[in-house]
Design a protein around this motif. Structure first.
Motif, PDB file in Angstrom:
ATOM      1  N   ALA A 250       0.502  -1.064   0.030  1.00 20.13           N
ATOM      2  CA  ALA A 250      -0.168   0.091   0.195  1.00 20.13           C
ATOM      3  C   ALA A 250       0.963   1.394  -0.050  1.00 20.13           C
ATOM      4  N   HIS A 251       1.923   1.176   0.877  1.00 19.15           N
ATOM      5  CA  HIS A 251       3.038   2.515   0.848  1.00 19.15           C
ATOM      6  C   HIS A 251       3.433   2.544  -0.516  1.00 19.15           C
ATOM      7  N   ASP A 252       3.995   1.720  -1.152  1.00 18.27           N
ATOM      8  CA  ASP A 252       4.709   1.764  -2.344  1.00 18.27           C
ATOM      9  C   ASP A 252       3.672   2.255  -3.426  1.00 18.27           C
ATOM     10  N   LEU A 253       2.356   1.948  -3.201  1.00 19.44           N
ATOM     11  CA  LEU A 253       1.378   2.466  -4.334  1.00 19.44           C
ATOM     12  C   LEU A 253       1.107   4.025  -4.271  1.00 19.44           C
ATOM     13  N   ARG A 254       1.590   4.493  -3.373  1.00 20.87           N
ATOM     14  CA  ARG A 254       1.457   6.021  -3.139  1.00 20.87           C
ATOM     15  C   ARG A 254       2.299   6.673  -4.196  1.00 20.87           C
ATOM     16  N   THR A 255       3.363   6.263  -4.524  1.00 20.57           N
ATOM     17  CA  THR A 255       4.293   6.919  -5.618  1.00 20.57           C
ATOM     18  C   THR A 255       3.694   6.986  -6.987  1.00 20.57           C
ATOM     19  N   PRO A 256       3.242   5.821  -7.465  1.00 15.51           N
ATOM     20  CA  PRO A 256       2.590   5.571  -8.778  1.00 15.51           C
ATOM     21  C   PRO A 256       1.260   6.375  -8.848  1.00 15.51           C
ATOM     22  N   LEU A 257       0.756   6.618  -7.547  1.00 14.98           N
ATOM     23  CA  LEU A 257      -0.787   7.121  -7.522  1.00 14.98           C
ATOM     24  C   LEU A 257      -0.497   8.656  -7.710  1.00 14.98           C
ATOM     25  N   ALA A 273     -12.107  14.189 -14.130  1.00 17.56           N
ATOM     26  CA  ALA A 273     -12.986  14.008 -13.053  1.00 17.56           C
ATOM     27  C   ALA A 273     -13.233  12.355 -12.943  1.00 17.56           C
ATOM     28  N   GLY A 274     -13.596  11.783 -13.759  1.00 17.54           N
ATOM     29  CA  GLY A 274     -13.407  10.211 -13.750  1.00 17.54           C
ATOM     30  C   GLY A 274     -12.449   9.593 -12.868  1.00 17.54           C
ATOM     31  N   ALA A 275     -11.215  10.031 -13.627  1.00 15.32           N
ATOM     32  CA  ALA A 275      -9.880   9.419 -12.990  1.00 15.32           C
ATOM     33  C   ALA A 275      -9.593   9.850 -11.558  1.00 15.32           C
ATOM     34  N   GLU A 276      -9.734  11.323 -11.381  1.00 16.28           N
ATOM     35  CA  GLU A 276      -9.679  11.662 -10.027  1.00 16.28           C
ATOM     36  C   GLU A 276     -10.466  11.004  -8.781  1.00 16.28           C
ATOM     37  N   SER A 277     -11.734  10.774  -9.505  1.00 15.08           N
ATOM     38  CA  SER A 277     -12.657   9.966  -8.475  1.00 15.08           C
ATOM     39  C   SER A 277     -12.309   8.374  -7.957  1.00 15.08           C
ATOM     40  N   ASP A 278     -11.627   7.945  -9.095  1.00 11.57           N
ATOM     41  CA  ASP A 278     -11.151   6.400  -8.915  1.00 11.57           C
ATOM     42  C   ASP A 278      -9.815   6.661  -8.094  1.00 11.57           C
ATOM     43  N   ILE A 279      -8.893   7.817  -8.380  1.00  9.35           N
ATOM     44  CA  ILE A 279      -7.695   7.607  -7.689  1.00  9.35           C
ATOM     45  C   ILE A 279      -7.987   8.194  -6.235  1.00  9.35           C
ATOM     46  N   SER A 287      -4.941   4.536   2.549  1.00 11.81           N
ATOM     47  CA  SER A 287      -5.028   4.894   3.863  1.00 11.81           C
ATOM     48  C   SER A 287      -5.357   3.960   4.908  1.00 11.81           C
ATOM     49  N   SER A 288      -6.571   3.393   4.690  1.00 14.86           N
ATOM     50  CA  SER A 288      -7.228   2.327   5.394  1.00 14.86           C
ATOM     51  C   SER A 288      -6.196   1.199   5.815  1.00 14.86           C
ATOM     52  N   ILE A 289      -5.394   0.691   4.693  1.00 13.50           N
ATOM     53  CA  ILE A 289      -4.555  -0.345   4.902  1.00 13.50           C
ATOM     54  C   ILE A 289      -3.429   0.005   5.764  1.00 13.50           C
TER      55      ILE A 289
END
Length: 446
Positions: A250-257, A273-279, A287-289
């Motif tokens: 989860a932490h490593d996913l923050r960078t590509p996100l 708008a759609g991409a920002e909602s998914d992001i 964050s929850s993980i």
């Protein structure tokens, strides 16, 4: 060889055999005491004929009989009071050639049963003129000599005969009273480690791995406790490794996100708008993980907390958002980590408002614990869902819509924080509808 013997001596089989021997020994001791206290005469029974020969100074069949009597001078005795003593006095007068008023016999404090026994002998043989009843125990014969003085012949012995039967009948009850405390102690010694083992096994079944089983009791229980503790350690290590791995991913996913956010900044409005909602949804999931990974095994910053004020602040914050929430609380202070406890109660309140429009918070306490109940007016949960509510990523809301059901980590995080404080968290359907979450926390340091 000695090691195997020592191992067996601490086994449950040895305990049971030892207990059986102890019970036998105790019952035997009780019976021996009963015999000693009121047991059979220490001296054998003697006939009136033999008593007469002792008084006359003649030999008897057993020379030791003469030695069993003591002689002394005495004043004029009282006359016999019982019919049996009067009849024996007359028989002894005949045996010694004295007048009836020159002999007085006293048989001691005897039971009515004993006197009935002697009287039956007298009735059976007196008709033949050969009555010479057998007397057990004490006999005191006062005899008047030719010069008018009195002489006492005394043979003292136990008073058993009848009393022993009463005590022997009572000895099982007496033995039971003695054995009962010993049995309770023994059963407690055997049952205590078994109960501890069962409780620990239940906690493992429920998914709680931080409570080792005490390695006490017989060897069989010790072996099982060691095996269960090793299993708990392996399960705990696996869960920690899994949590650490998920947290790292989860932490490593923050960078590509963040890179994706940057790349879509200049994209057309509809796509952006759609991409920002998914992001944003993916960011909340990450964050929850990370929160879940952080709470698992994190050291607590213990301090004295005003639990009442903490709950009131959370209720006021939610009220400011226009939510229907109320609180009924007493004053309570506990030892805990204020940041972690705020997260615990925030998760429970947020979870309630996902499915309900009204939430009530209640705080009660006693000398040892503080109990917080968070109740909503929602639909509650199915029994099968209640059993799985604390599983990571489990969601009772089946649509997988994160706007309504979250990602399924709120309750596991809350449970982890409660247990880290030495407390508990349970959820149940309220009798009149809605879901009730109950947190019990120790007031002292966990």
């Amino acid at each position: 060889m000695m090691g195997r013997a020592r191992f067996w001596l601490n086994s449950m089989q040895a305990y049971m055999i030892g207990f059986a021997f102890c019970v036998i020994a105790l019952l035997t001791a009780v019976s021996m005491v009963a015999v000693e206290v009121a047991g059979p005469p220490r001296l054998s029974a003697i006939s009136v004929y033999d008593v007469g020969r002792v008084i006359l100074g003649k030999d008897t069949v057993r020379p030791s009989i003469v030695e069993e009597f003591s002689q002394s001078g005495s004043i004029a005795p009282a006359m016999p009071t019982t019919s049996v003593e009067q009849r024996i006095s007359r028989l002894l007068a005949e045996e010694t050639g004295r007048s009836v008023d020159g002999v007085s016999v006293y048989l001691g404090n005897r039971s009515a049963r004993y006197f009935d026994y002697v009287e039956r002998q007298l009735d059976a043989y007196d008709r033949d003129g050969r009555a010479s009843p057998v007397i057990s125990g004490t006999i005191i014969a006062h005899v008047r000599e030719g010069d008018g003085t009195w002489r006492t012949f005394k043979r003292e012995s136990g008073n058993g005969f009848v009393d022993i039967w009463f005590l022997l009948r009572a000895s099982p009850w007496i033995g039971g009273l003695i054995i009962l405390p010993f049995s309770m102690w023994f059963s407690t010694r055997i049952a205590r480690p078994v109960r501890a083992f069962a409780q620990a096994a239940s906690r493992v079944r429920d998914g709680h791995q931080q409570y080792p089983v005490p390695v006490i009791g017989p060897n069989e229980t010790r072996i099982a406790a060691v095996a269960l503790n090793e299993m708990q350690a392996r399960i705990g290590a696996f869960i920690r490794e899994r949590t650490t791995l998920v947290g790292a991913i989860a932490h490593d996913l923050r960078t590509p996100l963040n890179n994706l956010r940057f790349r879509i900044a200049n994209a057309p409005e509809a796509i952006r708008a759609g991409a920002e909602s998914d992001i944003s949804q993916l960011d909340r999931l990450i964050s929850s993980i990370l929160d879940y990974a952080e709470t698992d095994g994190k050291a607590l910053a213990i301090e004295t907390i005003d639990l009442t004020s903490l709950l009131q602040s959370l209720v006021h914050d939610n009220g400011d958002l226009g939510r229907d929430i109320s609180i009924d609380a007493v004053e309570a202070r506990i030892e805990g980590d204020v940041v972690m406890l705020r997260r615990l109660f925030t998760n429970l309140i947020e979870n309630a408002f996902k499915y309900a429009g009204k939430v009530a918070v209640r705080l009660a306490c006693d000398e040892e614990t503080a109990t917080v109940e968070i109740r909503d007016n929602g639909p509650g949960m199915l029994p099968d869902d209640l059993a799985r509510a604390f599983e990571p990523f489990f969601r009772a809301e089946r649509s997988r819509n994160r706007d309504t059901g979250g990602i399924g980590l709120g309750l596991p995080i809350a449970l982890s924080i409660a247990e880290a404080h030495g407390g508990s968290l349970t959820i149940e359907n309220a009798p009149d509808g809605g879901l009730l979450a109950r947190v019990i926390l120790p007031r002292g340091r966990a």
